[in-house]
Design a protein around this motif. Structure first.
Motif, PDB file in Angstrom:
ATOM      1  N   LEU A   1       1.032  -1.365   0.074  1.00 47.69           N
ATOM      2  CA  LEU A   1       0.041   0.007   0.033  1.00 47.69           C
ATOM      3  C   LEU A   1       0.958   1.278  -0.029  1.00 47.69           C
ATOM      4  N   MET A   2       0.320   2.529  -0.056  1.00 46.05           N
ATOM      5  CA  MET A   2       1.289   3.520  -0.122  1.00 46.05           C
ATOM      6  C   MET A   2       0.434   4.687   0.545  1.00 46.05           C
ATOM      7  N   TYR A   3       1.037   5.746   0.827  1.00 43.34           N
ATOM      8  CA  TYR A   3       0.494   7.018   1.153  1.00 43.34           C
ATOM      9  C   TYR A   3       0.764   8.193   0.153  1.00 43.34           C
ATOM     10  N   THR A   4      -0.253   8.892  -0.142  1.00 52.34           N
ATOM     11  CA  THR A   4       0.084   9.947  -1.108  1.00 52.34           C
ATOM     12  C   THR A   4       1.005  11.270  -0.043  1.00 52.34           C
ATOM     13  N   GLY A   5       1.008  12.333  -0.881  1.00 53.25           N
ATOM     14  CA  GLY A   5       1.630  13.633   0.058  1.00 53.25           C
ATOM     15  C   GLY A   5       2.899  13.314   0.480  1.00 53.25           C
TER      16      GLY A   5
ATOM     17  N   TRP B   1      -5.683  14.879  -9.420  1.00 51.93           N
ATOM     18  CA  TRP B   1      -5.781  16.258  -9.196  1.00 51.93           C
ATOM     19  C   TRP B   1      -5.641  16.892  -7.810  1.00 51.93           C
ATOM     20  N   SER B   2      -5.690  15.894  -6.842  1.00 48.97           N
ATOM     21  CA  SER B   2      -5.798  16.206  -5.542  1.00 48.97           C
ATOM     22  C   SER B   2      -5.245  15.023  -4.552  1.00 48.97           C
TER      23      SER B   2
ATOM     24  N   CYS C   1      -9.236   8.340  -2.856  1.00 48.41           N
ATOM     25  CA  CYS C   1     -10.551   7.944  -3.482  1.00 48.41           C
ATOM     26  C   CYS C   1     -10.334   6.821  -4.684  1.00 48.41           C
ATOM     27  N   PHE C   2      -9.330   7.248  -5.417  1.00 51.28           N
ATOM     28  CA  PHE C   2      -9.367   6.588  -6.874  1.00 51.28           C
ATOM     29  C   PHE C   2      -8.313   5.556  -7.144  1.00 51.28           C
ATOM     30  N   ILE C   3      -7.214   5.487  -6.235  1.00 45.20           N
ATOM     31  CA  ILE C   3      -6.161   4.817  -6.694  1.00 45.20           C
ATOM     32  C   ILE C   3      -6.269   3.568  -5.422  1.00 45.20           C
TER      33      ILE C   3
ATOM     34  N   GLY D   1      -3.641   6.675   2.581  1.00 43.94           N
ATOM     35  CA  GLY D   1      -3.823   7.869   3.209  1.00 43.94           C
ATOM     36  C   GLY D   1      -3.113   8.857   2.733  1.00 43.94           C
ATOM     37  N   VAL D   2      -2.728   9.910   3.684  1.00 46.17           N
ATOM     38  CA  VAL D   2      -1.783  10.971   3.241  1.00 46.17           C
ATOM     39  C   VAL D   2      -0.858  11.242   4.133  1.00 46.17           C
TER      40      VAL D   2
END
Length: 166
Positions: free
Chosen positions: A128-132, A143-144, A150-152, A157-158
């Motif tokens: 798994l991964m965190y964005t941000g 785009w955010s 929501c979509f990946i 989480g962030v």
């Protein structure tokens, strides 16, 4: 090829405490956890049984903050840590890993982290991964950061941080 393994009567945490139950393993995977799995094990043919009644059994660990493609660039080019592979994680008992980006985001950012999670998943690790990151505004793939979550599928989480030594 090795035969299936039945761990008998261990004190199992998977991850919550399940008490003294059996764990049936085959082909490098946990097939079933529960009481008295002897009959289920016999359906697989020859089974290697291990008395785990005096042991604590943890089928796999979760590392919730790991630099899957290395880290350490805050120390400059000679401070880089190498990528982790599925074998590295498995040898440490980690079956689930949530990756984060580090200081070096110009060459090792979110697109590479997403690719690394896909690589590890194809090798059998729950990746798994965190964005941000610790930077603001938070970097993202879509785009955010909210859209990433929501979509990946791999994004759970962030990542944020109160401070970071650069």
């Amino acid at each position: 090829r090795t035969c299936p393994i039945l761990l008998r009567g261990g004190d199992v945490y998977a991850p919550r405490h399940l008490g003294r139950v059996d764990v049936l393993l085959a082909a490098g995977r946990v097939l079933r956890i529960g009481p008295d799995l002897g009959a289920a094990a016999q359906l697989l043919g020859t089974v290697h049984e291990i008395d785990a009644s005096r042991l604590r059994v943890v089928p796999g660990y979760l590392d919730q903050h790991i630099h899957l493609f290395g880290g350490g660039d805050a120390a400059g080019p000679l401070g880089r840590v190498n990528d982790l592979g599925a074998a590295d994680l498995a040898l440490a008992g980690i079956t689930t890993a949530a990756g984060v980006v580090g200081v070096e985001m110009q060459t090792r950012g979110l697109p590479l982290l997403l690719r690394k999670t896909m690589e590890l998943r194809s090798a059998g690790i729950t990746a798994l991964m965190y964005t941000g990151s610790f930077r603001l505004p938070a970097p993202h793939l879509l785009w955010s950061a909210a859209a990433d979550v929501c979509f990946i599928e791999q994004v759970v989480g962030v990542k944020t941080a109160i401070s970071e030594r650069l």
